[in-house]
Design a protein around this motif. Structure first.
Motif, short mmCIF file in Angstrom:
data_model
loop_
_atom_site.label_atom_id
_atom_site.label_comp_id
_atom_site.label_asym_id
_atom_site.label_seq_id
_atom_site.Cartn_x
_atom_site.Cartn_y
_atom_site.Cartn_z
N SER A 27 22.38 59.84 51.93
CA SER A 27 21.96 60.07 53.31
C SER A 27 21.19 58.89 53.90
O SER A 27 21.13 58.73 55.11
CB SER A 27 21.13 61.34 53.41
N GLY A 31 25.34 58.68 55.88
CA GLY A 31 25.61 59.27 54.57
C GLY A 31 26.73 60.28 54.64
O GLY A 31 26.94 60.93 55.66
N THR A 72 12.06 67.98 61.49
CA THR A 72 13.19 67.53 60.65
C THR A 72 14.54 67.97 61.19
O THR A 72 15.57 67.60 60.65
CB THR A 72 13.06 68.04 59.20
N SER A 73 14.55 68.78 62.26
CA SER A 73 15.84 69.17 62.81
C SER A 73 16.02 68.68 64.25
O SER A 73 17.08 68.87 64.84
CB SER A 73 16.01 70.70 62.76
N THR A 125 19.16 66.61 64.82
CA THR A 125 20.43 67.11 64.29
C THR A 125 21.49 67.12 65.38
O THR A 125 21.23 67.57 66.49
CB THR A 125 20.25 68.50 63.66
N GLY A 126 22.67 66.61 65.04
CA GLY A 126 23.76 66.54 66.00
C GLY A 126 23.79 65.24 66.78
O GLY A 126 24.72 64.98 67.53
N TYR A 127 22.74 64.42 66.61
CA TYR A 127 22.62 63.16 67.35
C TYR A 127 22.77 61.95 66.45
O TYR A 127 22.49 62.00 65.26
CB TYR A 127 21.25 63.05 68.02
N ILE A 157 17.58 60.09 59.16
CA ILE A 157 18.08 61.34 58.59
C ILE A 157 16.96 62.36 58.44
O ILE A 157 17.20 63.57 58.51
CB ILE A 157 18.78 61.06 57.22
N GLY A 188 16.80 64.66 61.07
CA GLY A 188 18.04 65.43 61.17
C GLY A 188 19.19 64.64 61.74
O GLY A 188 20.34 65.08 61.68
N ARG A 248 22.16 61.92 62.16
CA ARG A 248 23.09 61.40 61.16
C ARG A 248 22.77 59.95 60.83
O ARG A 248 22.90 59.49 59.71
CB ARG A 248 24.51 61.51 61.73
N ASN A 296 7.93 68.92 54.04
CA ASN A 296 9.07 68.24 54.65
C ASN A 296 8.51 67.07 55.47
O ASN A 296 7.34 67.09 55.86
CB ASN A 296 9.97 69.20 55.44
N ASN A 315 13.92 75.61 56.87
CA ASN A 315 14.01 74.24 56.37
C ASN A 315 14.33 74.16 54.88
O ASN A 315 13.75 73.36 54.15
CB ASN A 315 12.70 73.47 56.62
N ASN A 364 17.45 75.79 60.06
CA ASN A 364 17.56 74.42 59.51
C ASN A 364 17.86 74.45 58.02
O ASN A 364 17.15 73.88 57.21
CB ASN A 364 16.30 73.61 59.80
N SER A 424 18.86 70.73 55.02
CA SER A 424 18.40 69.41 55.44
C SER A 424 18.16 68.54 54.21
O SER A 424 18.04 69.02 53.10
CB SER A 424 17.12 69.54 56.26
N GLY A 425 18.10 67.23 54.46
CA GLY A 425 17.82 66.30 53.37
C GLY A 425 19.03 65.53 52.93
O GLY A 425 19.78 65.02 53.76
N SER A 426 19.21 65.47 51.64
CA SER A 426 20.17 64.52 51.06
C SER A 426 21.62 64.90 51.35
O SER A 426 21.93 66.03 51.73
CB SER A 426 19.91 64.41 49.56
N SER A 427 22.51 63.92 51.15
CA SER A 427 23.94 64.14 51.42
C SER A 427 24.65 64.76 50.24
O SER A 427 25.86 64.99 50.30
CB SER A 427 24.60 62.81 51.76
N PHE A 437 20.47 77.43 62.32
CA PHE A 437 20.62 75.98 62.45
C PHE A 437 21.00 75.39 61.09
O PHE A 437 20.46 75.80 60.08
CB PHE A 437 19.28 75.38 62.92
N PHE A 438 21.93 74.44 61.11
CA PHE A 438 22.32 73.76 59.87
C PHE A 438 22.15 72.25 60.00
O PHE A 438 22.41 71.69 61.08
CB PHE A 438 23.79 74.02 59.54
N ASP A 464 23.50 68.54 59.57
CA ASP A 464 24.87 68.05 59.78
C ASP A 464 25.68 67.83 58.50
O ASP A 464 26.82 68.24 58.39
CB ASP A 464 24.84 66.70 60.50
N ILE A 465 25.08 67.09 57.57
CA ILE A 465 25.87 66.70 56.39
C ILE A 465 26.19 67.92 55.55
O ILE A 465 27.31 68.09 55.07
CB ILE A 465 25.15 65.61 55.53
#
Lengths: 468, 199
Positions: free
Chosen positions: A130, A144, A194-195, A198-200, A225, A228, A230, A294, B20, B77, B80-83, B103-104, B106-107
């Motif tokens: 990531s 990632g 942390t979110s 996300t999506g951006y 990352i 959140g 990418r 987090n 999270n 969420n 989250s975190g690593s791929s 919420f999720f 992305d990876i």
């Protein structure tokens, strides 16, 4: 027609096919591979009988699993050794360049790519990790991917991705003394959560970003990352060109001129629109540290941990679980809390500039007796340079030891594990439960704040400790 | 290589009302040393699920026989975190076919889809209702209909629609995977390479 963003320009020039009501097929210029997320992908390619499509665009280096001492000896952990050997075998079978353990260019994949001049503006780059977002500092789209996508990239040099939304984060003005790139990004994550990204895909801009070195820019993009997003990216400029020029894989001669001319066309057009734009003042940022589990749970080092009444009702249960794990009470003061370990390293802060800052800060001082410190360079070249510049000597005089390169205690896949219940001020990127070893408690901070903890033995404001 | 076709599910669920939830909790890094995709389900949520000596922690939901079913319902969420795709392999390996959250990351979302596990994103309010119904009755059922893109809370009859792109929906319903598709357009990829900017 509105202008295009840096992201749009790079993305649009790599779309092989746009699937209706589906993702884009995106061409990938450079693919980095490490030992942990690739074995199943190489096995998949083999099983399908297709082989690696463009081996010259793939570079492999083991980093996650390797020990940071005695690298000349066989790896003791059998599972780690098997994974590293599997990477070697896969690279040999598929003609992929490998900077194996002990190779002069071995190191953390996100440190190696830029220092070898492989990372260049305008490229698309992926890795099964990531923190590939690091490479965005050069104005490339880097992110990632999972192992299925590693397999896709090995087999076809393409992956399938929906185009993300665009966000620009501007940091304007001058940073205060003792405030660094790491503090910028920890500050932004603490605001966005942390979110929030996300999506951006994020472009970092503004005068404070422009003023950063390439190392600092990599630190900022590295942690995209953690909000959140990418990935993150920064428009290429003279600082970027200066860094790349003369590196092993950089274009030369006439090709260099052509490349620079092209790279200069990449920055976001003045009339381009973002889906979301945020601006922060550099002057509002003080040295940051995290207190929870987090990376969004961070604050200025002189602040207290948020009290329970500031937490949304639905999040209270998770917040209290986090506090219990950390052994903290809501409302506690951060400064003065005892620290047991200091970890300097990782793809976030394991570059030469990070070692320089740390060494300069601890010069003439002594490591606190209660601190165990792991100073881990990001690559063999960083290690070599640290020795040549006298950083190793300075560190040793202050009671620190320079280890060998690798991901190390950032994710503790090797023996560099923080024991259960112990507190570590770490320059890495994640403070999740157990991230640095089962039961470990991580406080994310900059190399300078890590240095302050290392010499005082407690959470300390580097501006006060080092009279900045 | 085909993935399992996704069929409509109507079943009780496993609730995990924590926000999270990161991939280090789903599968800690020390379990990433394998070179195959098998066996990760045994270590799903390992540090929450087992004591240090390996005995199951009675208060963790996966060890509580009151709750069961191939749908995991998690706080906002998730992932989250690593791929690490190992997280998706762990969720799939345990036997989950769908994860519901508000919420999720992305990876994780992409990795799940590539392994035949459907991420279903619902509103905060709907998520709270699922948790509330399951608290009242652990056998409360949820229905996930991918064809119609709806999720229904059976005890109350309330329903929400969820999003998924048309391409991925087709893949899941038919068990197709992305690599087969990419290999089928190799000519196009080679043509693209000929016109690309290179230095």
């Amino acid at each position: 027609m509105a202008g295009k963003t840096l992201f749009d320009k790079v993305w649009d020039s790599h779309v092989v096919e746009a699937i209706e009501n589906g993702p884009n097929v995106l061409y990938i210029d450079r693919h980095f591979v490490h030992e942990v997320t690739s074995p199943q992908a190489f096995a998949g390619v083999k099983e399908r009988g297709v082989g690696v499509f463009r081996p010259n665009q793939v570079l492999a280096t083991p980093d996650h699993n390797i020990p940071t001492i005695n690298q000349d000896q066989p790896i003791k952990d059998q599972l780690s050794a098997h994974q590293v050997d599997t990477l070697t075998k896969n690279c040999e079978e598929n003609n992929v360049t490998l900077y194996g353990l002990g190779h002069e260019y071995n190191g953390i994949v996100h440190v190696v790519g830029p220092e070898q001049g492989i990372t260049q503006p305008g490229m698309t780059m992926v890795c099964g990790d990531s923190h590939t977002s690091t490479h965005g500092a050069f104005g490339s789209i880097a992110f990632g991917i999972g192992t299925s996508e590693v397999e896709m990239t090995l087999a076809t040099q393409c992956i399938m991705q929906p185009k993300p939304k665009s966000m620009r984060i501007n940091i304007e003005g001058e940073l205060g003394a003792g405030v660094t790139a790491k503090d910028i990004v920890l500050y932004v994550i603490s605001k966005l959560t942390t979110s929030g990204g996300t999506g951006y895909f994020v472009e970092f801009a503004g005068s404070a970003i422009r003023a950063l070195s390439m190392e600092g820019r990599m630190t900022v993009c590295n942690m995209s990352i953690e909000m959140g997003a990418r990935g993150g990216m920064i428009a290429p400029d003279e600082t970027t060109f200066e860094y790349i020029k003369g590196r092993r894989n950089a274009p030369t001669g006439e090709q260099w001129e052509k490349a620079v001319a092209y790279w200069k066309t990449l920055p976001t057009d003045a009339d381009a629109k973002f889906d979301l734009e945020l601006t922060y003042e550099a002057a509002d940022i003080e040295p940051q540290i995290t207190y929870g589990t987090n990376p969004g749970m961070g604050t200025g080092i002189t602040q207290n941990i948020p009290s329970l009444d500031t937490i949304e009702e639905a999040s209270k249960k998770t917040y209290l679980q986090s506090m219990k794990y950390m052994g903290f009470e809501p409302g506690d003061k951060l400064e003065g809390k005892k620290v047991d370990y200091v970890f300097l390293g990782s793809c976030t802060n394991g570059r030469i500039e990070d070692l320089r800052v740390f060494a300069e800060a601890v010069k003439g001082k002594k490591k606190a007796d209660n601190i165990t410190a792991w100073i881990v360079p990001g690559s063999r070249l960083v290690e070599k340079q640290a020795i040549e510049e006298g950083i190793k000597e300075t560190l040793e005089a202050a009671g620190f030891e320079l280890r060998q390169p690798g991901c190390s205690a950032c994710l503790a896949m090797n023996d560099d594990k923080i024991p259960a219940g112990k507190y570590a001020v770490a320059t890495s990127n994640r403070n999740f439960e157990g991230r640095q070893g089962p039961g470990s408690r991580t406080l994310l901070a900059s190399p300078l704040t890590a240095a302050a903890a290392a010499v005082t033995g407690v959470i300390a404001d580097p501006r006060k400790v080092f009279n900045l | 290589m085909p993935i399992d076709k996704f069929v409509t599910l109507q079943t009780s669920v496993v609730p995990l009302p924590i926000e999270n939830v990161d991939t280090d909790q789903i599968i800690p890094a020390r379990f990433l040393k394998a070179t195959t995709k098998e066996g990760f389900g045994d270590n799903l949520f390992c540090d929450w699920r087992y004591e240090k000596d390996g005995t199951p922690k009675a208060d963790f939901v996966l060890n509580d026989p009151t709750y069961s079913g191939p749908i995991l319902v998690a706080g906002k969420n998730f992932g989250s975190g690593s791929s690490r795709e190992h997280a998706a392999w762990a969720v799939a390996g345990y036997g989950f076919k769908a994860v519901v959250s508000s919420f999720f990351a992305d990876i994780f979302r992409g990795n799940s889809l590539n392994n035949g596990v459907l991420p279903v994103q619902v509103s905060e309010a709907f998520l709270a209702k699922i948790f509330a119904e399951v608290e009242k009755d652990p056998k409360a059922e949820v229905k996930i209909d991918l064809e119609n893109q709806t999720i229904t809370l059976i005890p109350t009859g309330e329903s929400e629609s969820f999003e998924i792109n048309g391409y991925k929906k087709k893949c899941l319903l038919n068990g197709y995977d992305d690599i087969d598709y990419l290999l089928s357009i190799k000519d196009k990829i080679q043509a693209f390479e000929k016109q690309a900017v290179k230095f």
